[in-house]
Design an enzyme around this catalytic site. Structure first.
Site, PDB file in Angstrom:
ATOM      1  N   ASP A  41      10.449  -1.534  13.342  1.00 27.62           N
ATOM      2  CA  ASP A  41       9.622  -2.150  12.949  1.00 27.62           C
ATOM      3  C   ASP A  41      11.101  -3.621  12.793  1.00 27.62           C
ATOM      4  O   ASP A  41      10.524  -3.903  11.264  1.00 27.62           O
ATOM      5  CB  ASP A  41       9.426  -1.773  11.534  1.00 27.62           C
ATOM      6  CG  ASP A  41       7.558  -2.587  10.160  1.00 27.62           C
ATOM      7  OD1 ASP A  41       7.075  -3.398  11.394  1.00 27.62           O
ATOM      8  OD2 ASP A  41       7.673  -2.934   9.505  1.00 27.62           O
TER       9      ASP A  41
ATOM     10  N   SER B  77       3.963   2.084  -1.137  1.00 23.51           N
ATOM     11  CA  SER B  77       5.757   1.986  -2.151  1.00 23.51           C
ATOM     12  C   SER B  77       5.189   0.718  -3.692  1.00 23.51           C
ATOM     13  O   SER B  77       4.525   0.394  -3.566  1.00 23.51           O
ATOM     14  CB  SER B  77       6.944   2.119  -1.343  1.00 23.51           C
ATOM     15  OG  SER B  77       7.477   1.334  -1.019  1.00 23.51           O
TER      16      SER B  77
ATOM     17  N   GLY C 236       0.848  -1.023  -0.265  1.00 23.09           N
ATOM     18  CA  GLY C 236      -0.204   0.087   0.132  1.00 23.09           C
ATOM     19  C   GLY C 236       0.626   1.256   0.178  1.00 23.09           C
ATOM     20  O   GLY C 236       0.366   2.103  -0.413  1.00 23.09           O
TER      21      GLY C 236
ATOM     22  N   LYS D 142      12.755   2.209  -5.008  1.00 20.92           N
ATOM     23  CA  LYS D 142      11.518   1.886  -4.110  1.00 20.92           C
ATOM     24  C   LYS D 142      10.871   3.185  -4.222  1.00 20.92           C
ATOM     25  O   LYS D 142      11.724   4.880  -3.433  1.00 20.92           O
ATOM     26  CB  LYS D 142      11.974   2.341  -3.032  1.00 20.92           C
ATOM     27  CG  LYS D 142      11.015   1.799  -1.555  1.00 20.92           C
ATOM     28  CD  LYS D 142      10.976   1.884  -0.224  1.00 20.92           C
ATOM     29  CE  LYS D 142       9.424   1.728   0.590  1.00 20.92           C
ATOM     30  NZ  LYS D 142      10.150   1.871   2.081  1.00 20.92           N
TER      31      LYS D 142
ATOM     32  N   VAL E 181       8.165  -1.119  -5.749  1.00 21.17           N
ATOM     33  CA  VAL E 181      10.039  -1.540  -6.031  1.00 21.17           C
ATOM     34  C   VAL E 181       9.903  -1.635  -7.534  1.00 21.17           C
ATOM     35  O   VAL E 181       9.289  -2.953  -7.904  1.00 21.17           O
ATOM     36  CB  VAL E 181      10.361  -2.283  -4.095  1.00 21.17           C
ATOM     37  CG1 VAL E 181      11.971  -2.473  -4.976  1.00 21.17           C
ATOM     38  CG2 VAL E 181      10.100  -1.382  -3.485  1.00 21.17           C
TER      39      VAL E 181
END
Length: 350
Positions: free
Chosen positions: A186, A74, A72, A89, A76
């Protein structure tokens, strides 16, 4: 975010998709820009080249290539930069995603470590910010652990502990050796890419926080609910309660990753957390009861027991009781003294 693989290519992105450039005569298109100016002549900033939008369009064949993954935030593309494969990206256009792009760009310009994905170039001329990253041909750790399908050979135990050590070293570098210090925010299996030698590359700095030594509160903007950073299954429960991101938040997520490497079970699947299913057994269970069943007896029992104990320490509910990433690195290095420096230092290859 989990990238969907299509066509055998995978690249990292924060909520991103992976897309390959059209292949011409069996090769991706050359990295040439318009007006006869080569990409190699672009402006360089902190070892990363600054590209024009026209150069990005030329590298990606005008963004007309085949999609190998969807997300949702980006897209690449696979391209060539100075003769080498690279992942381009391209962030989607929105104020929020542009902030995430700037955040990731700022973090990647600041860091330099053999087990952190390397920024090769960038373009910030438009709202759709672009990052050109080194390409990791062996996909993500998530795919290596979970993507083979029924009957596929599991990731060997001999690869798992080295990858854990490499990711731990990357996090230790972010927490202790960067100025300012960085919290990744993350850490998860799909944000660990694997290079040609199966060396780990930590990626996706869209949730990274820098400029503090201990903690930062993530404030809500107005009456809207606070944005939650991290991914289901890996998020620190203390952060969910307090809204405070700390280095120990990364330690918790890394502990979940250790459990994932040990058990071969996804951190979050079908609404169930790996930590919830394993937590009642952490204190009493023998490591052999939790080791990935697909491995059979093909694992080192001493290493498995140590990984279980270390994971249990990392996912403790109180952040103050969790080890630092420097402590984690030392513990993992002690597991494989013969491998710790010679094979896992710079190249991370076995």
């Amino acid at each position: 975010m989990l990238l969907q693989r299509r066509g055998g290519l995978l690249c990292c992105g924060c909520g991103a998709s992976a897309v390959a450039v059209a292949v011409v005569d069996g090769q991706p298109p050359d990295a040439k820009s318009v007006s006869g100016t080569s990409v190699s002549a672009a402006v360089t900033t902190a070892n990363a080249r600054q590209l024009s939008w026209a150069q990005v369009e030329a590298m990606t064949g005008g963004f007309t290539s085949a999609i190998v993954g969807e997300g949702g935030f980006s897209t690449v593309y696979l391209a060539r930069l100075a003769g080498s494969l690279a992942a381009v990206k391209v962030h989607r256009s929105s104020e929020r995603l542009h902030r995430a792009f700037r955040q990731e760009l700022d973090a990647l310009l600041r860091v330099r470590h053999p087990h952190i994905v390397r920024l090769l170039a960038f373009c910030d001329q438009r709202d759709e910010g672009v990052l050109v990253l080194e390409f990791a041909p062996n996909g993500s750790l998530h795919e290596q652990l979970h993507g083979g399908g029924a009957g596929a050979a599991p990731m060997p135990w001999a690869r798992r502990v080295p990858v854990a050590l490499q990711v731990a070293r990357a996090l230790e570098y972010l927490h202790e050796r960067c100025e300012p210090q960085v919290v990744h925010g993350d850490v998860k299996a799909s944000n660990v890419l694997l290079d040609a030698g199966m060396g780990a590359r930590l990626c996706d700095f869209g949730s990274a926080r820098a400029g503090f030594s201990a903690a930062v509160a993530v404030a809500a903007a107005g009456p809207r609910p606070r944005a939650v950073f991290g991914s289901p299954g890996y998020v620190d429960p203390h952060y969910l309660r307090s809204g405070v991101v700390t280095k120990k938040s990364d330690v918790y997520s890394f502990g979940v990753l250790l459990l994932e490497l040990l058990t071969g079970v996804q951190a979050f699947r079908d609404g169930r957390l790996l930590t919830a299913s394993v937590a009642p057994r952490l204190a009493a269970a023998a490591a052999g009861d939790l080791v990935d069943r697909r491995l059979g007896c093909r694992y080192d029992a001493r290493e498995a027991a140590a990984v279980l104990a270390l994971a249990a320490a990392c996912v403790r509910d109180k952040p103050g009781l969790r080890p630092s990433m420097a402590d984690v690195v030392r513990a993992l290095e002690q597991l494989q003294p013969q491998h710790g420096r010679s094979l896992l230092g710079a190249g991370g290859k076995l």
